[in-house]
Motif scaffolding. Structure first.
Motif, PDB file in Angstrom:
ATOM      1  N   GLU A 244      65.705 -21.781  50.034  1.00  0.00           N
ATOM      2  CA  GLU A 244      65.238 -23.154  49.809  1.00  0.00           C
ATOM      3  C   GLU A 244      63.775 -23.336  50.198  1.00  0.00           C
ATOM      4  OE1 GLU A 244      66.463 -27.698  51.173  1.00  0.00           O
ATOM      5  OE2 GLU A 244      67.928 -26.074  51.281  1.00  0.00           O
ATOM      6  N   ASN A 245      63.304 -22.621  51.238  1.00  0.00           N
ATOM      7  CA  ASN A 245      61.914 -22.813  51.650  1.00  0.00           C
ATOM      8  C   ASN A 245      60.946 -22.363  50.563  1.00  0.00           C
ATOM      9  OD1 ASN A 245      62.691 -20.049  52.221  1.00  0.00           O
ATOM     10  ND2 ASN A 245      60.764 -19.835  53.319  1.00  0.00           N
ATOM     11  N   VAL A 246      61.331 -21.347  49.776  1.00  0.00           N
ATOM     12  CA  VAL A 246      60.483 -20.897  48.661  1.00  0.00           C
ATOM     13  C   VAL A 246      60.443 -21.964  47.570  1.00  0.00           C
ATOM     14  CG1 VAL A 246      60.200 -19.150  46.868  1.00  0.00           C
ATOM     15  CG2 VAL A 246      60.918 -18.468  49.153  1.00  0.00           C
ATOM     16  N   ARG A 247      61.573 -22.584  47.288  1.00  0.00           N
ATOM     17  CA  ARG A 247      61.622 -23.632  46.265  1.00  0.00           C
ATOM     18  C   ARG A 247      60.775 -24.834  46.694  1.00  0.00           C
ATOM     19  NH1 ARG A 247      67.991 -23.393  44.366  1.00  0.00           N
ATOM     20  NH2 ARG A 247      68.335 -21.242  44.972  1.00  0.00           N
ATOM     21  N   GLU A 248      60.855 -25.157  47.979  1.00  0.00           N
ATOM     22  CA  GLU A 248      60.066 -26.279  48.491  1.00  0.00           C
ATOM     23  C   GLU A 248      58.571 -25.998  48.359  1.00  0.00           C
ATOM     24  OE1 GLU A 248      60.320 -30.124  50.442  1.00  0.00           O
ATOM     25  OE2 GLU A 248      62.003 -28.787  50.025  1.00  0.00           O
ATOM     26  N   THR A 249      58.165 -24.773  48.723  1.00  0.00           N
ATOM     27  CA  THR A 249      56.747 -24.402  48.625  1.00  0.00           C
ATOM     28  C   THR A 249      56.281 -24.401  47.174  1.00  0.00           C
ATOM     29  OG1 THR A 249      56.994 -23.007  50.597  1.00  0.00           O
ATOM     30  CG2 THR A 249      55.048 -22.640  49.234  1.00  0.00           C
ATOM     31  N   ALA A 250      57.112 -23.876  46.279  1.00  0.00           N
ATOM     32  CA  ALA A 250      56.760 -23.861  44.855  1.00  0.00           C
ATOM     33  C   ALA A 250      56.601 -25.283  44.322  1.00  0.00           C
ATOM     34  CB  ALA A 250      57.828 -23.108  44.063  1.00  0.00           C
ATOM     35  N   SER A 251      57.450 -26.195  44.773  1.00  0.00           N
ATOM     36  CA  SER A 251      57.345 -27.595  44.341  1.00  0.00           C
ATOM     37  C   SER A 251      56.036 -28.214  44.804  1.00  0.00           C
ATOM     38  CB  SER A 251      58.527 -28.396  44.896  1.00  0.00           C
ATOM     39  OG  SER A 251      59.755 -27.844  44.483  1.00  0.00           O
ATOM     40  N   VAL A 252      55.627 -27.904  46.046  1.00  0.00           N
ATOM     41  CA  VAL A 252      54.360 -28.437  46.570  1.00  0.00           C
ATOM     42  C   VAL A 252      53.181 -27.874  45.772  1.00  0.00           C
ATOM     43  CG1 VAL A 252      52.841 -28.472  48.577  1.00  0.00           C
ATOM     44  CG2 VAL A 252      55.290 -28.822  48.871  1.00  0.00           C
ATOM     45  N   ILE A 253      53.218 -26.581  45.456  1.00  0.00           N
ATOM     46  CA  ILE A 253      52.135 -25.966  44.679  1.00  0.00           C
ATOM     47  C   ILE A 253      52.040 -26.613  43.299  1.00  0.00           C
ATOM     48  CG2 ILE A 253      51.389 -23.827  43.551  1.00  0.00           C
ATOM     49  CD1 ILE A 253      52.565 -22.292  45.922  1.00  0.00           C
ATOM     50  N   TYR A 254      53.184 -26.852  42.652  1.00  0.00           N
ATOM     51  CA  TYR A 254      53.156 -27.476  41.333  1.00  0.00           C
ATOM     52  C   TYR A 254      52.618 -28.905  41.411  1.00  0.00           C
ATOM     53  CZ  TYR A 254      54.384 -28.744  36.608  1.00  0.00           C
ATOM     54  OH  TYR A 254      54.296 -29.147  35.294  1.00  0.00           O
ATOM     55  N   ARG A 255      53.019 -29.648  42.441  1.00  0.00           N
ATOM     56  CA  ARG A 255      52.504 -31.015  42.606  1.00  0.00           C
ATOM     57  C   ARG A 255      50.986 -31.011  42.761  1.00  0.00           C
ATOM     58  NH1 ARG A 255      56.264 -35.047  44.068  1.00  0.00           N
ATOM     59  NH2 ARG A 255      58.382 -34.267  44.343  1.00  0.00           N
ATOM     60  N   ARG A 256      50.464 -30.047  43.527  1.00  0.00           N
ATOM     61  CA  ARG A 256      49.011 -29.952  43.690  1.00  0.00           C
ATOM     62  C   ARG A 256      48.327 -29.656  42.360  1.00  0.00           C
ATOM     63  NH1 ARG A 256      47.036 -25.897  48.028  1.00  0.00           N
ATOM     64  NH2 ARG A 256      45.078 -26.730  47.169  1.00  0.00           N
ATOM     65  N   ALA A 257      48.902 -28.738  41.594  1.00  0.00           N
ATOM     66  CA  ALA A 257      48.322 -28.407  40.289  1.00  0.00           C
ATOM     67  C   ALA A 257      48.331 -29.617  39.360  1.00  0.00           C
ATOM     68  CB  ALA A 257      49.091 -27.242  39.662  1.00  0.00           C
ATOM     69  N   LEU A 258      49.417 -30.403  39.417  1.00  0.00           N
ATOM     70  CA  LEU A 258      49.518 -31.591  38.567  1.00  0.00           C
ATOM     71  C   LEU A 258      48.518 -32.660  39.005  1.00  0.00           C
ATOM     72  CD1 LEU A 258      51.097 -32.975  36.281  1.00  0.00           C
ATOM     73  CD2 LEU A 258      52.707 -33.819  38.016  1.00  0.00           C
ATOM     74  N   ASN A 259      48.364 -32.862  40.304  1.00  0.00           N
ATOM     75  CA  ASN A 259      47.436 -33.879  40.814  1.00  0.00           C
ATOM     76  C   ASN A 259      45.979 -33.526  40.546  1.00  0.00           C
ATOM     77  OD1 ASN A 259      49.549 -35.457  41.799  1.00  0.00           O
ATOM     78  ND2 ASN A 259      49.530 -34.467  43.810  1.00  0.00           N
TER      79      ASN A 259
END
Length: 323
Positions: free
Chosen positions: A153-168
């Motif tokens: 789950e920690n990898v999924r959480e980190t991947a979600s944060v990275i994608y949010r940064r790319a989108l922002n």
């Protein structure tokens, strides 16, 4: 002495006094021992002399008791914690798909139609603009790929944060949602020390390997992600587990990789190939039955690579061993 210096000195003195008062409150007034809270008797007592400093404390926990996880879930009246793995961080309401009431009885046809309309409108409200729809699709894709790869789950959480940064930061124009989501998951897995090879990632992704590598380099460069080169030792436990080999074989494989690092064999070599070769060589040294084809299937690399690398590892091990 200036006014600014006086104010700074006064503020520091006040903070020190507050700290001292807080320390005094946590110490026993009789012996100076440490105070602990006894939740069972609702008291604050001294560890050293047993003096009861305070009694009749308020229990801020729930008023109910639960004896297993399912009972706890049934009685709990709070929602799940917020998470970056959902586009709305899990704060919105989700209407279940079961057409049953609170007592478990099936709904009538008219009630089912009403609930279906409510689900439709609820989904529309949860994704009010294109950015939220984009995020919902991408996070669903990340969760799907992570499940297929067995990532925690920690990898999924980190991947979600990275994608949010790319989108922002508007890095998505000209690139597919699936490509950026896959690149974010690959980067998160490497950051967490549970890497997967590009071939493994591409096998579960909806984009090809070329687009994945191009998007990954772009995301890492634009977001200034600190990602170290993949360590072959991070692949060893998974290969050992998939091949059902012993802990002794894993230990020998790590020793072979450490000797190869000392001799400089790692440079310019694929970490997956080195890890697979180390596992095969270690199995030979510990007399465990495993073929190059078995290791090749688990690591998703060719047998030729394993043959070439395991000979280099054995030579490096001999060179590193003192005469």
């Amino acid at each position: 002495m200036t006014d600014t210096t006086i104010r700074t000195y006064t503020g520091e003195t006040e903070r020190e006094e507050e700290t001292e008062r807080a320390d005094e409150q946590e110490r026993c007034p009789e012996c100076g021992g440490r105070l602990v809270s006894d939740a069972e008797h609702a008291e604050t007592v001294c560890e050293e002399c047993g003096l009861v400093v305070e009694e009749g404390e308020i229990d801020r926990g729930p008023e109910w008791r639960a004896f297993d996880a399912s009972e706890k879930d049934e009685k709990s009246r709070v929602g799940a914690p917020t998470t970056n793995m959902m586009h709305d961080q899990g704060l919105s309401t989700n209407i279940g798909w079961q057409d049953k009431d609170a007592y478990g009885k099936a709904l009538s046809s008219r009630q089912r139609q009403k609930m279906q309309r409510l689900r439709t409108w609820n989904e529309r409200f949860r994704t009010r603009d294109s950015k939220e729809r984009n995020l919902k699709q991408a996070l669903g894709e990340i969760d799907r790929m992570a499940s297929a790869l067995g990532l925690p789950e920690n990898v999924r959480e980190t991947a979600s944060v990275i994608y949010r940064r790319a989108l922002n930061e508007d890095l998505l124009p000209g690139r597919s949602i699936e490509g950026v989501a896959t690149a974010a998951l690959y980067a998160a897995a490497r950051q967490a020390g549970t890497p997967r090879s590009l071939d493994e990632i591409a096998a579960v992704s909806r984009v090809d390997r070329m687009e994945l590598t191009r998007t990954y380099r772009y995301i890492v460069r634009q977001l200034n992600l600190e990602i170290k080169p993949a360590d072959p030792e991070h692949y060893v436990p998974r290969f050992i587990s998939d091949l059902d080999l012993s802990e002794e074989t894993e230990r020998v494989a790590r020793e072979l990789l450490e000797a190869a690092r000392t001799e400089g064999v790692h440079s310019g070599k694929s970490p997956v190939g080195l890890a697979a070769a180390a596992v095969y060589a270690a199995a030979l040294l510990t007399n465990e039955k495993v073929t190059q084809n078995d290791v090749s299937d688990v690591a998703n690399i060719s047998e030729v690579t394993i043959r070439n690398r395991y000979k280099e590892l054995l030579e490096a091990s001999d060179a590193a061993t003192p005469a």
